[in-house]
Design a protein around this motif. Structure first.
Motif, PDB file in Angstrom:
ATOM      1  N   TRP A  77      -6.928   6.908  -1.491  1.00  0.00           N
ATOM      2  CA  TRP A  77      -6.716   5.508  -1.891  1.00  0.00           C
ATOM      3  C   TRP A  77      -5.797   4.798  -0.886  1.00  0.00           C
ATOM      4  CZ3 TRP A  77      -5.133   6.829  -7.598  1.00  0.00           C
ATOM      5  CH2 TRP A  77      -6.285   7.151  -8.316  1.00  0.00           C
ATOM      6  N   THR A  78      -4.722   5.486  -0.483  1.00  0.00           N
ATOM      7  CA  THR A  78      -3.778   4.890   0.467  1.00  0.00           C
ATOM      8  C   THR A  78      -4.462   4.637   1.810  1.00  0.00           C
ATOM      9  OG1 THR A  78      -1.985   6.067  -0.629  1.00  0.00           O
ATOM     10  CG2 THR A  78      -1.533   5.188   1.563  1.00  0.00           C
ATOM     11  N   ALA A  87       0.826  -1.206   0.000  1.00  0.00           N
ATOM     12  CA  ALA A  87       0.000   0.000   0.000  1.00  0.00           C
ATOM     13  C   ALA A  87       0.860   1.255   0.000  1.00  0.00           C
ATOM     14  CB  ALA A  87      -0.933  -0.011   1.209  1.00  0.00           C
ATOM     15  N   THR A 107      -8.081  -1.233   5.087  1.00  0.00           N
ATOM     16  CA  THR A 107      -8.417  -2.613   4.745  1.00  0.00           C
ATOM     17  C   THR A 107      -7.476  -3.581   5.447  1.00  0.00           C
ATOM     18  OG1 THR A 107      -9.253  -1.893   2.593  1.00  0.00           O
ATOM     19  CG2 THR A 107      -8.728  -4.226   2.826  1.00  0.00           C
ATOM     20  N   LYS A 132      -7.592   4.094   2.299  1.00  0.00           N
ATOM     21  CA  LYS A 132      -8.513   2.963   2.122  1.00  0.00           C
ATOM     22  C   LYS A 132      -7.751   1.642   2.155  1.00  0.00           C
ATOM     23  CE  LYS A 132      -9.702   1.625  -1.919  1.00  0.00           C
ATOM     24  NZ  LYS A 132      -9.312   0.245  -2.093  1.00  0.00           N
ATOM     25  N   ASP A 133      -6.609   1.590   1.493  1.00  0.00           N
ATOM     26  CA  ASP A 133      -5.811   0.361   1.489  1.00  0.00           C
ATOM     27  C   ASP A 133      -5.300   0.004   2.892  1.00  0.00           C
ATOM     28  OD1 ASP A 133      -6.209   0.185  -1.229  1.00  0.00           O
ATOM     29  OD2 ASP A 133      -4.240   1.024  -1.769  1.00  0.00           O
ATOM     30  N   ASP A 153       1.290   4.098  -2.906  1.00  0.00           N
ATOM     31  CA  ASP A 153       1.124   5.516  -2.579  1.00  0.00           C
ATOM     32  C   ASP A 153       2.275   6.337  -3.141  1.00  0.00           C
ATOM     33  OD1 ASP A 153      -0.051   7.784  -1.001  1.00  0.00           O
ATOM     34  OD2 ASP A 153       1.904   7.637   0.016  1.00  0.00           O
TER      35      ASP A 153
END
Length: 131
Positions: A64-65, A41, A71, A67-68, A45
């Motif tokens: 996005w980072t 991740a 997760t 969210k990763d 990024d």
């Protein structure tokens, strides 16, 4: 009574060793997979941030980072490590041992040990006062 106590003590010691080594929690082998997921991740990024032009695009990449990484945190939280139940089981053995001591102690043991039914009373001796 001493034989019962000694047999009980040996049984409790064997049970304690069995609990300590037999109830050992399983080792978590997933730690390496989470480390690699976090590294992936963060690498994504870095690669995506290199392609951005301006704050709005950086905000999207940071989302996005996040969210990763969230997760990965959720996956790690879903697989909680096993709980060590050995202290509770050993406490049960301690209570059992105390019960064994109480059940094998005769109520008149103190009389036999001291030879008296009551503790000797303190006697006051009057001493003459010297002037």
């Amino acid at each position: 009574m001493q034989i019962i106590r000694r047999i009980g003590a040996v049984v409790l010691i064997i049970a304690a060793l069995g609990i300590w080594f037999g109830m050992k929690p399983a080792q978590d082998t997933k730690a390496g997979t989470y480390h690699s997921a976090i590294s992936a991740a963060l690498d994504a990024d870095t690669a995506n941030n290199a392609k951005t032009e301006g704050a709005p695009q950086q905000t999207v990449v940071n989302g996005w980072t996040a969210k990763d990484l969230l997760t990965v945190i959720a996956q790690e939280g879903a697989s909680q490590p096993t709980v060590d139940e050995r202290p509770a089981a050993l406490l049960v053995l301690v209570i059992t041992g105390l019960g064994l001591i109480l059940m094998t102690t005769r109520p008149d043991a103190r009389v036999l040990a001291t030879g008296h039914t009551n503790p000797p009373a303190a006697t006051a001796v009057a001493e003459p006062v010297s002037e």
